[in-house]
Design an enzyme around this catalytic site. Structure first.
Site, PDB file in Angstrom:
ATOM      1  CB  CYS A   1     -83.574 -13.447 -53.677  1.00  0.00           C
ATOM      2  SG  CYS A   1     -84.949 -13.650 -54.826  1.00  0.00           S
TER       3      CYS A   1
ATOM      4  CG  HIS B   1     -82.792 -12.207 -59.268  1.00  0.00           C
ATOM      5  ND1 HIS B   1     -83.875 -12.525 -60.032  1.00  0.00           N
ATOM      6  CD2 HIS B   1     -83.040 -12.749 -58.041  1.00  0.00           C
ATOM      7  CE1 HIS B   1     -84.748 -13.228 -59.304  1.00  0.00           C
ATOM      8  NE2 HIS B   1     -84.254 -13.388 -58.096  1.00  0.00           N
TER       9      HIS B   1
HETATM   10  N1  LIG Z   1     -86.472 -19.706 -54.722  1.00  0.00           N
HETATM   11  C1  LIG Z   1     -86.084 -18.476 -54.568  1.00  0.00           C
HETATM   12  O1  LIG Z   1     -85.334 -17.996 -55.376  1.00  0.00           O
HETATM   13  C2  LIG Z   1     -86.540 -17.664 -53.405  1.00  0.00           C
HETATM   14  C3  LIG Z   1     -85.724 -16.634 -52.960  1.00  0.00           C
HETATM   15  C4  LIG Z   1     -86.107 -15.891 -51.865  1.00  0.00           C
HETATM   16  C5  LIG Z   1     -87.338 -16.124 -51.279  1.00  0.00           C
HETATM   17  N2  LIG Z   1     -88.118 -17.129 -51.764  1.00  0.00           N
HETATM   18  C6  LIG Z   1     -89.393 -17.338 -51.091  1.00  0.00           C
HETATM   19  O2  LIG Z   1     -89.272 -18.476 -50.277  1.00  0.00           O
HETATM   20  C7  LIG Z   1     -90.523 -19.142 -50.185  1.00  0.00           C
HETATM   21  C8  LIG Z   1     -90.327 -20.582 -50.614  1.00  0.00           C
HETATM   22  O3  LIG Z   1     -89.915 -20.578 -51.967  1.00  0.00           O
HETATM   23  P1  LIG Z   1     -89.096 -21.795 -52.577  1.00  0.00           P
HETATM   24  O4  LIG Z   1     -88.485 -21.287 -53.837  1.00  0.00           O
HETATM   25  O5  LIG Z   1     -88.234 -22.383 -51.525  1.00  0.00           O
HETATM   26  O6  LIG Z   1     -90.276 -22.770 -52.950  1.00  0.00           O
HETATM   27  P2  LIG Z   1     -90.165 -24.312 -53.349  1.00  0.00           P
HETATM   28  O7  LIG Z   1     -91.293 -24.557 -54.260  1.00  0.00           O
HETATM   29  O8  LIG Z   1     -88.800 -24.657 -53.768  1.00  0.00           O
HETATM   30  O9  LIG Z   1     -90.421 -25.074 -51.975  1.00  0.00           O
HETATM   31  C9  LIG Z   1     -91.631 -25.006 -51.307  1.00  0.00           C
HETATM   32  C10 LIG Z   1     -91.696 -26.159 -50.331  1.00  0.00           C
HETATM   33  O10 LIG Z   1     -92.865 -25.995 -49.544  1.00  0.00           O
HETATM   34  C11 LIG Z   1     -93.510 -27.248 -49.406  1.00  0.00           C
HETATM   35  N3  LIG Z   1     -94.931 -26.978 -49.195  1.00  0.00           N
HETATM   36  C12 LIG Z   1     -95.934 -27.003 -50.099  1.00  0.00           C
HETATM   37  N4  LIG Z   1     -97.098 -26.713 -49.484  1.00  0.00           N
HETATM   38  C13 LIG Z   1     -96.807 -26.486 -48.192  1.00  0.00           C
HETATM   39  C14 LIG Z   1     -97.570 -26.134 -47.053  1.00  0.00           C
HETATM   40  N5  LIG Z   1     -98.891 -25.954 -47.138  1.00  0.00           N
HETATM   41  N6  LIG Z   1     -96.923 -25.960 -45.884  1.00  0.00           N
HETATM   42  C15 LIG Z   1     -95.598 -26.125 -45.777  1.00  0.00           C
HETATM   43  N7  LIG Z   1     -94.823 -26.467 -46.819  1.00  0.00           N
HETATM   44  C16 LIG Z   1     -95.424 -26.647 -48.010  1.00  0.00           C
HETATM   45  C17 LIG Z   1     -93.186 -28.007 -50.670  1.00  0.00           C
HETATM   46  O11 LIG Z   1     -93.176 -29.394 -50.399  1.00  0.00           O
HETATM   47  C18 LIG Z   1     -91.815 -27.510 -51.022  1.00  0.00           C
HETATM   48  O12 LIG Z   1     -90.852 -28.362 -50.487  1.00  0.00           O
HETATM   49  C19 LIG Z   1     -91.490 -18.333 -51.042  1.00  0.00           C
HETATM   50  O13 LIG Z   1     -92.120 -17.373 -50.201  1.00  0.00           O
HETATM   51  C20 LIG Z   1     -90.569 -17.628 -51.990  1.00  0.00           C
HETATM   52  O14 LIG Z   1     -91.133 -16.443 -52.498  1.00  0.00           O
HETATM   53  C21 LIG Z   1     -87.728 -17.915 -52.782  1.00  0.00           C
END
Ligand SMILES: NC(=O)c1ccc[n+]([C@@H]2O[C@H](COP(=O)([O-])OP(=O)(O)OC[C@H]3O[C@@H](n4cnc5c(N)ncnc54)[C@H](O)[C@@H]3O)[C@@H](O)[C@H]2O)c1
Ligand SMILES: NC(=O)c1ccc[n+]([C@@H]2O[C@H](COP(=O)([O-])OP(=O)(O)OC[C@H]3O[C@@H](n4cnc5c(N)ncnc54)[C@H](O)[C@@H]3O)[C@@H](O)[C@H]2O)c1
Ligand SMILES: NC(=O)c1ccc[n+]([C@@H]2O[C@H](COP(=O)([O-])OP(=O)(O)OC[C@H]3O[C@@H](n4cnc5c(N)ncnc54)[C@H](O)[C@@H]3O)[C@@H](O)[C@H]2O)c1
Ligand SMILES: NC(=O)c1ccc[n+]([C@@H]2O[C@H](COP(=O)([O-])OP(=O)(O)OC[C@H]3O[C@@H](n4cnc5c(N)ncnc54)[C@H](O)[C@@H]3O)[C@@H](O)[C@H]2O)c1
Lengths: 343, 343, 343, 343
Positions: free
Chosen positions: D144, D226
């Site tokens: 992000c 942010h």
């Molecule tokens: N939340 C943010 O602000 C944001 C912004 C940009 C990028 N990201 C990136 O996106 C990615 C996901 O982050 P998020 O915030 O959505 O996380 P999150 O914790 O909200 O969601 C993660 C999901 O993955 C699932 N999960 C757990 N283990 C798993 C596995 N082995 N295989 C597949 N799915 C699995 C969980 O059930 C959960 O639903 C990360 O790489 C994070 O750095 C997050």
């Protein structure tokens, strides 16, 4: 013979300056003032300070008496005895006090950082403008953020001439004892314009930085400390060690390491609590050692400012300068530090 | 001859108990232990405590040495010298230490509120169970919330028999030096079931309250203090003054008034800072005077608990009870309070 | 023919009521008002609402025009067309508007929970006082906290007579869009006296609870929802299932399980976001299923109140009652719910 | 014929990408996966998505069934049908999934910003690297913060060559639905070293900025957005209007004015709620108009990044690039934006 200091406005800054004056051997607190008879007023009396009503309103004396807190009169009953007043009134009130009380009563006065540079003769930081303020009558000790910047820029300036300093200030939204002010969950650009007024405020102390310091600031939901990131271009090809050396030599700056557990402002405050500082005050500017870096004649670093206490020793030195009690700034700084237990 | 006390786990509770032991004239700190060579470990040494590695792992000694922090060995190198160990390890680790270290080494031990009642001989609060714990070997000083409840229920019980106590606990989510734990913006029922485990924990200290105390708890995003609202049905037709009188007579409880500026937990902490308490600790339970009320044989009040420090004097009294150093609980309480500056 | 509704004060409550009116088939928004030409004003116009200046000050029209936001005049230019005004002005201003604008212009008016019971004819909750408010002129829809309490007490009252209800309210300190109000790190008793005014406010809706509801409240640093713990003594020996059944039968209440991931108010809001509610509004009172318990004819439970939206459907039903558009409260509730997508 | 997209990890990012795919006319969601049967899983099914267990563990299927949530099998039961997988697993798990599932099953995959640049073929931002990623197999949509920086640097680069960009990132500590992570009251340098890794992450998308972007970051106790301050030296003597013009021309950037009420991130989120965005998502980078300034060939500005949603449209364009569905990046951007209602 000790200098007679009156503290007008016994709030966050005022109460600390009072306690700092009280531990010096060349000055004494002849009185402190409050507008309301709250627990801070009661504690002032319990500490042995003579208490006055901050506003020249005799009716208010009754309020204190009803609350069982003995007062000696209003500010006007004591002002003549003072060699100098340290004003600790809220932002913008200091200026009014200057015009309505200090000037008419011909008493020297120190205002705080909530007031404007243009309303006083000069702006004080012990390292930069002690000599300039020597013997003057109406001086402003600059704000917590500006004081922090002045200290680090002094350390940097000792190793190389500053070409351009860029600073982003992440400000605590409220003091820890303030249970009214927010935000609870937001980041607020303040001011929303860039550069912010913090650069010019540094220039009020260090005129040679005119046009060379650019700042930007946001407010965040925390009460403990401000945090600054500095990116400072300098003339010379200096090393990280040069910078760290100069920081260590500069009074009122300490360094901490995230590796030692200083991962956040919360840990720095825990340190202040553990070493037994009164009110956990960290009067020193705090630099994260791991953050200090030099790349292409540009210095990078992160620092933390304990807003409630960083300006307190500056007020003490400012008193000495204005009352011409000591003409060597480093001697004053050392004397103040020793009495207060500052590194 | 003074009792030799070993502090195993020099964290939030452990460091405070160490300092509290150090100011008593009938006991001394023979050592404190840490697992990591961080700034708290360094400060322990600077304070003059002998430092040991909390876990019996000689390899860890190197970590401390590399960080330039002198250690005297592991916990096993000092345990034999101790008359009693005060365990300050994290939740659930205390029990392991009891089984793996204290029992095998036949040393008396005090565990903290993170451990379960069933894992020790009895649960300690100076007012309620001092006599029961007298001379025992393995005792738990109950948690901050339970300690706060025990104190106020003692005061209430002095004026009338308790029929039913209903309590809602609004808990601080993390200690001030914890920069990892949230929530940042949420209210969390914890536990989500009602009644919560806090009632039975009080009963572990005060068995006669079995079935008479019903609690419920939430966690909120603050670090300073817990807050409790109590609604206590009693047998007699007592007055508000009766309750206030009893509160004032009970040791380790103070009252504050919102009218005096104590509008929130933040102001209570400011008071702790202003009166110069080490780490601003408020070891006393704090009752808001205006909140105390009696309606139809039911007492209402609100109180605040400084989680980091309320259990510290209890640990001191617990040492005296377990080592049979003083058989009058009130004498022990008074002695502890005097040494620590507690009201 | 649809009822002509004017929204005076298009803030947190006003904008939601406007949108809720707009989706009903028996009423329409003839205008909304704002005092400042900010982005909310612009969005009102973009949504198609006719915008008026909330205060009868023609000078203010210019401010809007300068900001490029078209206004149709002041509130006085539209008030005559209205069948009813829903006042959404800040606390205490509603009363002024009632006296200065609504009464002189002989228009029916609904005030919100920031106003006092004594300043209107009656206090509204769809379940409890629909019939009482039928055809009346000046009615107050009670506050978010009171609305939440009224709903759950209705559900409880359906299974057994309420003997005594004890409630502790943990209130969000500010709405999410409020970036000025704190505290940032404190728990504030508000009011510091116990019982609090919330009990009498429930009684203004449910007079039969006079003397039977005792409440206490604190403010905590969160913006999302209020949380309540209830301990309700009832006459009959009912079961947990009886209570849950009645909760499920009562309109505008939903249950959630911590086990399903609803561990905090933050998760409930996430649910509101995920199901696509406008502004993530949770108009329903939310009960944690695991918290519901019955012991000795006393019901225990925890609930969460989305302060910004819980009163919105009540305003719609209140309009129908006051304008005598529907005399069966359950029909009105169902109609409102269906149009708004409420369970 | 529409592209078959599988979402592995239906969390904050995954659920948004699923909904964004679903509204495009050239792609469809063939399944989503979760590890736990919580309310998010239930809602996925209610929305009509086929639900799979994210980990290839048939035992877990039972957990979902016990919770009454129908699943279609594990991720391995559906992977062969997919043209591409969008991985939404937590940080570091994406890489494991790439090696253990996507590569062995020869399916194209998009990882998210929690993964490292070196573990994929290239890093994606629609404006900068669409062409480079065209037809590739394993791509990372950057974080992000990096996405926000890429967008604004694109706008700036359109008006003048970037000489040096200095950025301070003030990061939200946790997402709004995260009720575990803190800090509650602290500012945490993260990383404590300066410059931070965010600069190199931008360089992974825009190699020509190598050595020209210097970043520093702290974490603060807020959940909404942010905030970044940029200070960007450019080659040409451009004006503030040049910069604003370019910002307005660049897709997926909007400007707001503090003067219109956008005083903080809280107000920007309120705007997202008011305009009815699903989950209040602000997929656009948001620039405070008043902050934009040019001094001595250096651009200053402040921006806000809605961390939960800014990368979502990028994932859509990334799918089109990798599956070679559209070779003009601007056409893809426009198509995505139109379907999602993005400006
Ligand atoms: N939340 C943010 O602000 C944001 C912004 C940009 C990028 N990201 C990136 O996106 C990615 C996901 O982050 P998020 O915030 O959505 O996380 P999150 O914790 O909200 O969601 C993660 C999901 O993955 C699932 N999960 C757990 N283990 C798993 C596995 N082995 N295989 C597949 N799915 C699995 C969980 O059930 C959960 O639903 C990360 O790489 C994070 O750095 C997050
Ligand atoms: N708190 C900080 O972090 C901080 C840091 C540096 C500088 N300052 C500056 O110090 C000054 C004082 O700020 P503070 O935080 O101590 O405020 P404060 O609100 O804590 O205390 C102000 C005190 O002034 C008293 N007062 C009110 N009206 C007065 C009057 N007319 N005359 C005299 N006293 C009056 C009040 O009783 C109160 O005790 C301001 O200029 C502020 O900008 C504050
Ligand atoms: N913090 C509070 O508010 C509070 C209040 C009352 C009771 N308690 C209880 O006190 C106990 C300690 O909590 P705390 O808040 O002081 O924890 P803490 O995390 O602040 O300190 C724990 C200390 O134990 C040390 N430690 C780690 N592993 C150890 C081991 N195996 N053996 C010995 N020491 C070890 C750590 O180095 C650390 O210094 C817990 O049972 C807790 O529930 C805490
Ligand atoms: N926000 C809540 O959580 C909540 C919940 C239930 C009830 N209430 C009650 O609803 C009422 C409104 O609260 P709010 O939170 O929507 O306030 P708000 O501050 O969000 O909105 C108030 C609106 O009133 C307008 N306004 C200002 N002066 C006005 C005047 N003289 N005449 C008409 N309008 C004027 C403002 O422009 C603003 O749009 C209050 O009585 C409050 O107690 C609020």
């Amino acid at each position: 013979m000790s200098a007679k200091v009156l503290i007008n406005g016994y709030g966050s800054i005022g109460k600390r300056v009072a306690d700092a004056v009280a531990v010096q051997d060349d000055m004494e607190v002849i009185g402190v003032s409050k507008t309301k008879p709250d627990f801070e007023a009661r504690l002032a009396v319990e500490k042995g300070y003579k208490l006055f009503v901050a506003v020249p309103d005799r009716e208010r004396i009754k309020l204190f008496e009803e609350a069982g807190i003995p007062v000696e009169g209003t500010i006007l009953d004591v002002i003549e005895e003072a060699d100098i007043v340290v004003d600790g009134a809220p932002k913008k009130i200091g200026k009014q006090n200057l015009e309505n009380i200090y000037k008419p009563n011909k008493v020297k006065a120190i205002l705080q950082g909530g007031e404007k540079a243009k309303d006083v003769e000069d702006s004080f930081n012990a390292l930069w403008s002690f000599d300039r303020c020597y013997g003057k009558d109406y001086i402003r000790v600059v704000s917590c953020n500006t004081t922090g910047l002045c200290r680090i820029l002094y350390a940097i300036n000792e190793v190389s001439n500053i070409k351009k300093a860029r600073v982003v200030l992440v400000r605590r939204a409220a003091d820890p004892n303030d249970d009214k002010t927010g935000p609870i969950n937001a980041i607020t650009p303040n001011p929303v314009t860039v550069p912010s007024h913090h650069g010019p405020d540094v220039v009020s102390v260090v005129p040679e930085l005119e046009g060379k310091i650019l700042t930007s600031a946001v407010i965040v939901p925390t009460t403990l400390m401000h945090q600054h990131t500095l990116m400072v271009e300098v003339d010379d090809n200096i090393s990280r060690e040069d910078v760290l050396d100069s920081i260590l030599k500069t009074p009122r700056i300490i360094t901490v390491k995230a590796e030692d557990g200083f991962t956040s402002t919360a840990k720095i405050i825990e340190y202040g609590r553990d070493i037994g500082r009164l009110r956990y005050d960290i009067n020193e500017l705090v630099i994260w050692e791991e953050s200090v870096n030099v790349l292409d004649r540009e210095i990078f670093l992160m620092q933390a400012v304990h807003q409630e206490s960083i300006v307190v020793p500056e007020n003490i030195d400012c008193i000495r300068a204005m009352l011409q009690m000591e003409d060597d700034k480093f001697k004053s700084i050392e004397k103040t530090n020793k009495a207060m237990g500052i590194k």
